[in-house]
Enzyme design. Structure first.
Site, PDB file in Angstrom:
ATOM      1  N   TYR A 138      -1.883  -1.829  10.322  1.00  0.00           N
ATOM      2  CA  TYR A 138      -1.995  -1.952   8.863  1.00  0.00           C
ATOM      3  C   TYR A 138      -0.754  -1.385   8.185  1.00  0.00           C
ATOM      4  O   TYR A 138      -0.143  -2.038   7.321  1.00  0.00           O
ATOM      5  CB  TYR A 138      -3.255  -1.217   8.391  1.00  0.00           C
ATOM      6  CG  TYR A 138      -3.517  -1.309   6.901  1.00  0.00           C
ATOM      7  CD1 TYR A 138      -4.079  -2.451   6.345  1.00  0.00           C
ATOM      8  CD2 TYR A 138      -3.208  -0.246   6.042  1.00  0.00           C
ATOM      9  CE1 TYR A 138      -4.324  -2.540   4.974  1.00  0.00           C
ATOM     10  CE2 TYR A 138      -3.455  -0.323   4.682  1.00  0.00           C
ATOM     11  CZ  TYR A 138      -4.014  -1.475   4.150  1.00  0.00           C
ATOM     12  OH  TYR A 138      -4.252  -1.551   2.800  1.00  0.00           O
ATOM     13  N   SER A 178       0.860  -1.190   0.000  1.00  0.00           N
ATOM     14  CA  SER A 178       0.000   0.000   0.000  1.00  0.00           C
ATOM     15  C   SER A 178       0.890   1.231   0.000  1.00  0.00           C
ATOM     16  O   SER A 178       2.035   1.185   0.461  1.00  0.00           O
ATOM     17  CB  SER A 178      -0.877   0.030   1.237  1.00  0.00           C
ATOM     18  OG  SER A 178      -1.511   1.294   1.368  1.00  0.00           O
TER      19      SER A 178
HETATM   20  P1  NAD Z   1     -11.522  -5.819  -0.336  1.00  0.00           P
HETATM   21  O1  NAD Z   1     -11.897  -5.827   1.104  1.00  0.00           O
HETATM   22  O2  NAD Z   1     -12.542  -5.456  -1.370  1.00  0.00           O
HETATM   23  O3  NAD Z   1     -10.901  -7.237  -0.750  1.00  0.00           O
HETATM   24  C1  NAD Z   1     -10.101  -7.992   0.098  1.00  0.00           C
HETATM   25  C2  NAD Z   1     -10.494  -9.458  -0.050  1.00  0.00           C
HETATM   26  O4  NAD Z   1      -9.628 -10.232   0.783  1.00  0.00           O
HETATM   27  C3  NAD Z   1     -11.934  -9.764   0.402  1.00  0.00           C
HETATM   28  O5  NAD Z   1     -12.616 -10.479  -0.595  1.00  0.00           O
HETATM   29  C4  NAD Z   1     -11.746 -10.579   1.664  1.00  0.00           C
HETATM   30  O6  NAD Z   1     -12.777 -11.533   1.885  1.00  0.00           O
HETATM   31  C5  NAD Z   1     -10.405 -11.234   1.394  1.00  0.00           C
HETATM   32  N1  NAD Z   1      -9.758 -11.705   2.621  1.00  0.00           N
HETATM   33  C6  NAD Z   1      -9.720 -11.113   3.836  1.00  0.00           C
HETATM   34  N2  NAD Z   1      -9.084 -11.882   4.711  1.00  0.00           N
HETATM   35  C7  NAD Z   1      -8.691 -12.997   4.053  1.00  0.00           C
HETATM   36  C8  NAD Z   1      -7.986 -14.166   4.418  1.00  0.00           C
HETATM   37  N3  NAD Z   1      -7.566 -14.367   5.683  1.00  0.00           N
HETATM   38  N4  NAD Z   1      -7.745 -15.106   3.474  1.00  0.00           N
HETATM   39  C9  NAD Z   1      -8.183 -14.936   2.203  1.00  0.00           C
HETATM   40  N5  NAD Z   1      -8.863 -13.852   1.796  1.00  0.00           N
HETATM   41  C10 NAD Z   1      -9.108 -12.890   2.709  1.00  0.00           C
HETATM   42  O7  NAD Z   1     -10.277  -4.844  -0.433  1.00  0.00           O
HETATM   43  P2  NAD Z   1      -9.363  -4.331  -1.660  1.00  0.00           P
HETATM   44  O8  NAD Z   1      -9.369  -2.866  -1.608  1.00  0.00           O
HETATM   45  O9  NAD Z   1      -9.664  -5.031  -2.913  1.00  0.00           O
HETATM   46  O10 NAD Z   1      -7.956  -4.814  -1.059  1.00  0.00           O
HETATM   47  C11 NAD Z   1      -7.085  -5.705  -1.694  1.00  0.00           C
HETATM   48  C12 NAD Z   1      -5.688  -5.428  -1.217  1.00  0.00           C
HETATM   49  O11 NAD Z   1      -5.329  -4.086  -1.547  1.00  0.00           O
HETATM   50  C13 NAD Z   1      -5.488  -5.543   0.304  1.00  0.00           C
HETATM   51  O12 NAD Z   1      -4.239  -6.165   0.552  1.00  0.00           O
HETATM   52  C14 NAD Z   1      -5.457  -4.099   0.753  1.00  0.00           C
HETATM   53  O13 NAD Z   1      -4.741  -3.935   1.950  1.00  0.00           O
HETATM   54  C15 NAD Z   1      -4.781  -3.429  -0.420  1.00  0.00           C
HETATM   55  N6  NAD Z   1      -4.977  -1.977  -0.560  1.00  0.00           N
HETATM   56  C16 NAD Z   1      -6.215  -1.438  -0.641  1.00  0.00           C
HETATM   57  C17 NAD Z   1      -6.352  -0.052  -0.748  1.00  0.00           C
HETATM   58  C18 NAD Z   1      -7.698   0.609  -0.815  1.00  0.00           C
HETATM   59  O14 NAD Z   1      -7.772   1.837  -0.747  1.00  0.00           O
HETATM   60  N7  NAD Z   1      -8.779  -0.129  -0.974  1.00  0.00           N
HETATM   61  C19 NAD Z   1      -5.222   0.761  -0.778  1.00  0.00           C
HETATM   62  C20 NAD Z   1      -3.979   0.179  -0.702  1.00  0.00           C
HETATM   63  C21 NAD Z   1      -3.866  -1.206  -0.584  1.00  0.00           C
END
Ligand code: NAD
Length: 257
Positions: A157, A143
């Site tokens: 986080y 991130s």
């Molecule tokens: P999201 O919540 O839509 O998707 C995350 C998915 O991971 C969900 O489907 C959830 O069920 C799954 N998950 C959670 N715990 C799990 C586990 N123990 N085993 C398997 N699956 C699991 O979020 P997103 O925004 O698509 O996030 C994806 C990645 O991007 C994450 O690593 C997040 O930290 C990172 N990220 C997101 C943002 C943002 O602004 N949304 C910014 C930077 C980084």
């Protein structure tokens, strides 16, 4: 097609970035293993891939558990014969994550179990499979917070994503001569459930937006496009990178008025 004959495993593909990546990778020719703990979301992603003419299977896998991480990798080889691309994308942002004084140990431990041990276990079982396939690409979702400090803290986080960055760098060095590239994909603030749950008032959203030169949140599709580049041979000389896709937030000292 950019991923013709490749097999890709994407964790957290039941929603957000992971789902968009599953759809895009499949459109570019990959067979996709969708791994998640959210069975409804994961199965829906598979249906969406199939409806668009692609091939995918769903595997229930909690990435923080060794046996489940091992089984999801085995499912790729059993069903599709190999593994070329591993997108360690699953991650959580805990609602009670705060500063050092107010973050409870269980919040810290859960965040690290999923965000850090999950990436480690994906690599532990995924790297031997990718070696058996003759090489490939690993993308670990970190991130933008791993390279910036914020006064609105999510200490567990942020620290977990820092660990993903350093793990990625070391893995990329270890495996570079074995034909495995390992990159950290660093999304900026996105218009997805994960962030909007946390930025749940207009004031909180504006407080974040003021720092983004582009003046908007990113879309999961924009991150999936970057993941596609890192997954494909177009990025053949890119490894160990901190690949920022963030609307300029990490480059800005001030933003346009
Ligand atoms: P999201 O919540 O839509 O998707 C995350 C998915 O991971 C969900 O489907 C959830 O069920 C799954 N998950 C959670 N715990 C799990 C586990 N123990 N085993 C398997 N699956 C699991 O979020 P997103 O925004 O698509 O996030 C994806 C990645 O991007 C994450 O690593 C997040 O930290 C990172 N990220 C997101 C943002 C943002 O602004 N949304 C910014 C930077 C980084």
């Amino acid at each position: 097609m950019r991923l013709q004959d490749k097999v890709a495993l994407i964790t957290g593909a039941g929603s957000g970035i992971g789902r968009e990546a599953a759809l895009l990778f499949s459109k570019e020719g990959a067979k996709v293993v969708v791994a998640d703990v959210n069975d409804a979301g994961g199965n829906e992603t598979v249906e969406l891939v199939k409806a668009a003419g692609g091939e995918a299977i769903y595997v229930h896998a909690d990435v923080s558990k060794a046996a489940e991480a091992e089984a999801m990798i085995a499912a790729a080889e059993t069903t599709f014969g190999k593994l070329n691309i591993l997108f360690n994308n699953a991650g959580i942002s805990h609602a009670n994550d705060d500063d050092a004084i107010n973050t409870e140990e269980d919040v810290w431990d859960l965040t690290f179990a999923i965000n850090v041990r999950g990436v480690f276990l994906g690599c532990k079982y995924g790297i031997p499979a990718i070696l058996r396939a003759g090489g490939g690409s690993i993308i670990n979702t970190a991130s933008f917070v791993a390279v910036l400090g914020a006064a609105t803290p999510q200490l567990a986080y942020t620290s977990s994503k820092g660990a993903v960055l350093s793990m990625t760098r070391e893995l990329s060095s270890i495996h570079a001569r074995q034909g495995i590239r390992v990159n950290a994909l660093c999304p900026g603030p996105l218009h997805t459930e994960l962030l909007m749950k946390y930025l749940n008032t207009e004031e909180r959203r504006q407080r974040r937006l003021v720092h983004i030169p582009m003046g908007r949140f990113g879309e999961a599709k924009e991150i999936a496009n970057a993941a596609l580049f890192l997954a494909s041979d177009e990025s053949s000389f890119v490894t160990g990178s901190t690949f920022l896709v963030d609307g300029g937030i990490t480059s800005a000292y001030t933003t346009p008025l």
